[in-house]
Design a protein around this motif. Sequence first.
Motif, PDB file in Angstrom:
ATOM      1  N   GLY A   1      -0.991 -31.161  -2.573  1.00  0.00           N
ATOM      2  CA  GLY A   1      -0.760 -29.717  -2.631  1.00  0.00           C
ATOM      3  C   GLY A   1       0.418 -29.232  -1.819  1.00  0.00           C
ATOM      4  N   GLY A   2       0.968 -30.098  -0.957  1.00  0.00           N
ATOM      5  CA  GLY A   2       2.116 -29.700  -0.144  1.00  0.00           C
ATOM      6  C   GLY A   2       1.803 -28.691   0.938  1.00  0.00           C
ATOM      7  N   ALA A   3       0.548 -28.643   1.398  1.00  0.00           N
ATOM      8  CA  ALA A   3       0.156 -27.648   2.392  1.00  0.00           C
ATOM      9  C   ALA A   3       0.917 -27.831   3.694  1.00  0.00           C
ATOM     10  N   GLN A   4       1.280 -26.715   4.297  1.00  0.00           N
ATOM     11  CA  GLN A   4       1.914 -26.683   5.622  1.00  0.00           C
ATOM     12  C   GLN A   4       1.000 -26.031   6.657  1.00  0.00           C
ATOM     13  N   LEU A   5       0.108 -25.177   6.175  1.00  0.00           N
ATOM     14  CA  LEU A   5      -0.908 -24.537   7.005  1.00  0.00           C
ATOM     15  C   LEU A   5      -2.260 -24.770   6.348  1.00  0.00           C
ATOM     16  N   LEU A   6      -3.225 -25.247   7.139  1.00  0.00           N
ATOM     17  CA  LEU A   6      -4.593 -25.438   6.675  1.00  0.00           C
ATOM     18  C   LEU A   6      -5.461 -24.381   7.344  1.00  0.00           C
TER      19      LEU A   6
ATOM     20  N   LEU B   1       5.155 -20.165   2.285  1.00  0.00           N
ATOM     21  CA  LEU B   1       4.297 -20.997   3.136  1.00  0.00           C
ATOM     22  C   LEU B   1       3.129 -21.493   2.301  1.00  0.00           C
ATOM     23  N   GLN B   2       2.960 -22.801   2.233  1.00  0.00           N
ATOM     24  CA  GLN B   2       1.899 -23.382   1.421  1.00  0.00           C
ATOM     25  C   GLN B   2       0.618 -23.485   2.268  1.00  0.00           C
ATOM     26  N   VAL B   3      -0.412 -22.768   1.845  1.00  0.00           N
ATOM     27  CA  VAL B   3      -1.635 -22.631   2.628  1.00  0.00           C
ATOM     28  C   VAL B   3      -2.786 -23.318   1.907  1.00  0.00           C
ATOM     29  N   GLY B   4      -3.358 -24.352   2.534  1.00  0.00           N
ATOM     30  CA  GLY B   4      -4.496 -25.069   1.988  1.00  0.00           C
ATOM     31  C   GLY B   4      -5.794 -24.443   2.459  1.00  0.00           C
ATOM     32  N   LEU B   5      -6.699 -24.195   1.524  1.00  0.00           N
ATOM     33  CA  LEU B   5      -7.937 -23.484   1.825  1.00  0.00           C
ATOM     34  C   LEU B   5      -9.097 -24.449   2.041  1.00  0.00           C
ATOM     35  N   SER B   6      -9.970 -24.101   2.970  1.00  0.00           N
ATOM     36  CA  SER B   6     -11.206 -24.841   3.198  1.00  0.00           C
ATOM     37  C   SER B   6     -12.183 -23.901   3.870  1.00  0.00           C
ATOM     38  N   ILE B   7     -13.441 -24.339   4.005  1.00  0.00           N
ATOM     39  CA  ILE B   7     -14.473 -23.519   4.652  1.00  0.00           C
ATOM     40  C   ILE B   7     -15.372 -24.416   5.502  1.00  0.00           C
ATOM     41  N   CYS B   8     -15.471 -24.129   6.765  1.00  0.00           N
ATOM     42  CA  CYS B   8     -16.468 -24.640   7.717  1.00  0.00           C
ATOM     43  C   CYS B   8     -16.745 -26.137   7.579  1.00  0.00           C
ATOM     44  N   TYR B   9     -17.860 -26.520   6.937  1.00  0.00           N
ATOM     45  CA  TYR B   9     -18.310 -27.917   6.895  1.00  0.00           C
ATOM     46  C   TYR B   9     -17.294 -28.838   6.236  1.00  0.00           C
TER      47      TYR B   9
ATOM     48  N   ALA C   1      -4.928 -31.308  12.155  1.00  0.00           N
ATOM     49  CA  ALA C   1      -3.521 -30.928  12.337  1.00  0.00           C
ATOM     50  C   ALA C   1      -2.648 -32.160  12.549  1.00  0.00           C
ATOM     51  N   ILE C   2      -3.074 -33.065  13.419  1.00  0.00           N
ATOM     52  CA  ILE C   2      -2.263 -34.237  13.767  1.00  0.00           C
ATOM     53  C   ILE C   2      -2.120 -35.182  12.585  1.00  0.00           C
ATOM     54  N   GLU C   3      -3.232 -35.512  11.928  1.00  0.00           N
ATOM     55  CA  GLU C   3      -3.172 -36.531  10.874  1.00  0.00           C
ATOM     56  C   GLU C   3      -2.442 -36.044   9.632  1.00  0.00           C
ATOM     57  N   ASN C   4      -2.429 -34.719   9.389  1.00  0.00           N
ATOM     58  CA  ASN C   4      -1.745 -34.174   8.222  1.00  0.00           C
ATOM     59  C   ASN C   4      -0.433 -33.489   8.570  1.00  0.00           C
ATOM     60  N   GLN C   5      -0.094 -33.464   9.863  1.00  0.00           N
ATOM     61  CA  GLN C   5       1.140 -32.850  10.342  1.00  0.00           C
ATOM     62  C   GLN C   5       1.305 -31.450   9.756  1.00  0.00           C
ATOM     63  N   CYS C   6       0.235 -30.673   9.923  1.00  0.00           N
ATOM     64  CA  CYS C   6       0.170 -29.290   9.444  1.00  0.00           C
ATOM     65  C   CYS C   6      -0.251 -28.377  10.591  1.00  0.00           C
ATOM     66  N   PHE C   7       0.103 -27.111  10.483  1.00  0.00           N
ATOM     67  CA  PHE C   7      -0.546 -26.101  11.306  1.00  0.00           C
ATOM     68  C   PHE C   7      -1.973 -25.920  10.797  1.00  0.00           C
ATOM     69  N   VAL C   8      -2.875 -25.567  11.691  1.00  0.00           N
ATOM     70  CA  VAL C   8      -4.258 -25.267  11.332  1.00  0.00           C
ATOM     71  C   VAL C   8      -4.640 -23.937  11.962  1.00  0.00           C
ATOM     72  N   ALA C   9      -5.213 -23.040  11.170  1.00  0.00           N
ATOM     73  CA  ALA C   9      -5.751 -21.772  11.667  1.00  0.00           C
ATOM     74  C   ALA C   9      -7.234 -21.730  11.325  1.00  0.00           C
ATOM     75  N   ALA C  10      -8.065 -21.492  12.341  1.00  0.00           N
ATOM     76  CA  ALA C  10      -9.517 -21.506  12.157  1.00  0.00           C
ATOM     77  C   ALA C  10     -10.110 -20.232  12.753  1.00  0.00           C
ATOM     78  N   ALA C  11     -10.867 -19.497  11.941  1.00  0.00           N
ATOM     79  CA  ALA C  11     -11.502 -18.257  12.380  1.00  0.00           C
ATOM     80  C   ALA C  11     -13.010 -18.422  12.285  1.00  0.00           C
TER      81      ALA C  11
END
Length: 265
Positions: A167-172, A144-152, A195-205
């Motif tokens: 990067g081929g991310a499937q989950l952001l 599973l290709q996971v793209g990393l980001s933080i908050c802002y 999620a919609i524009e990149n057609q990816c799952f998104v998980a936000a904590a």
Amino acid sequence: MRVAVCQLNSRDDRKANLAAAEAAVERAADAGADLVLLPEYVDYLGPGASMPAPEPADGEVGQFFAAAAQRRSVWLIAGSFHEAGPDPQRTWNTTLVFDRSGTLAGSYRKIHLYDVEIPGRVSYRESATVAPGDQPVVVDVEGLQVGLSICYDLRFPELYRQLATDGGAQLLVVPAAFMMHTGRDHWEVLLRARAIENQCFVAAAGQTGDHEPGRTCYGRSMVVDPWGTVLAQVPDGPGVAVADIDLARLERIRAELPSLANRRL
């Protein structure tokens, strides 16, 4: 793969914050999570004057979460912490990713810093104490290709497009401490848009509740599918929510509505 988002109320007591994070990881693992996401500044969110000394990735905080990942045999994205930075005045705001054995599998330094001045409402200049990163990061989590980001970062769609296309991310993933006054109107909207524009799952904590005078975080951690549907959400207060990442659904959405393939710019 089952993903868990953990919502916390980290404050000015690192020992208590780490204990709460560990308990959330335990709850997520008990719920069958393969990948656990914690919020931004999971180790300390309080007055700068009493912040613990910044550390390298293999310091106390890194070792703590490496051990937690190994103990429960989960992939653990340890939100973010204050990593020792390029000079004495500034840290990096850094995500650490540990595999099931507790080995550091990747890290990401927050690129976009929250410098905002709203007279009478909020004054915050993250760049005064934090240095920006400059590299987008995608981590391979058992295929599973996971793209990393933080908050802002969430407000800068070009980062997520690069994660998805180059990067081929499937989950952001978005560990955050999103402010209450903007979170009420923008948090869910932006997560679903990414999620919609990149057609990816998104998980936000997210962090939730009061953390210091003048700082209240919105919470509402969630998992969103590539169609923009919220699959799971944590209500107000600390908690954990889980959802399954179905890559067959992702591929079906991308095939039936090929907006990524049809892009011209």
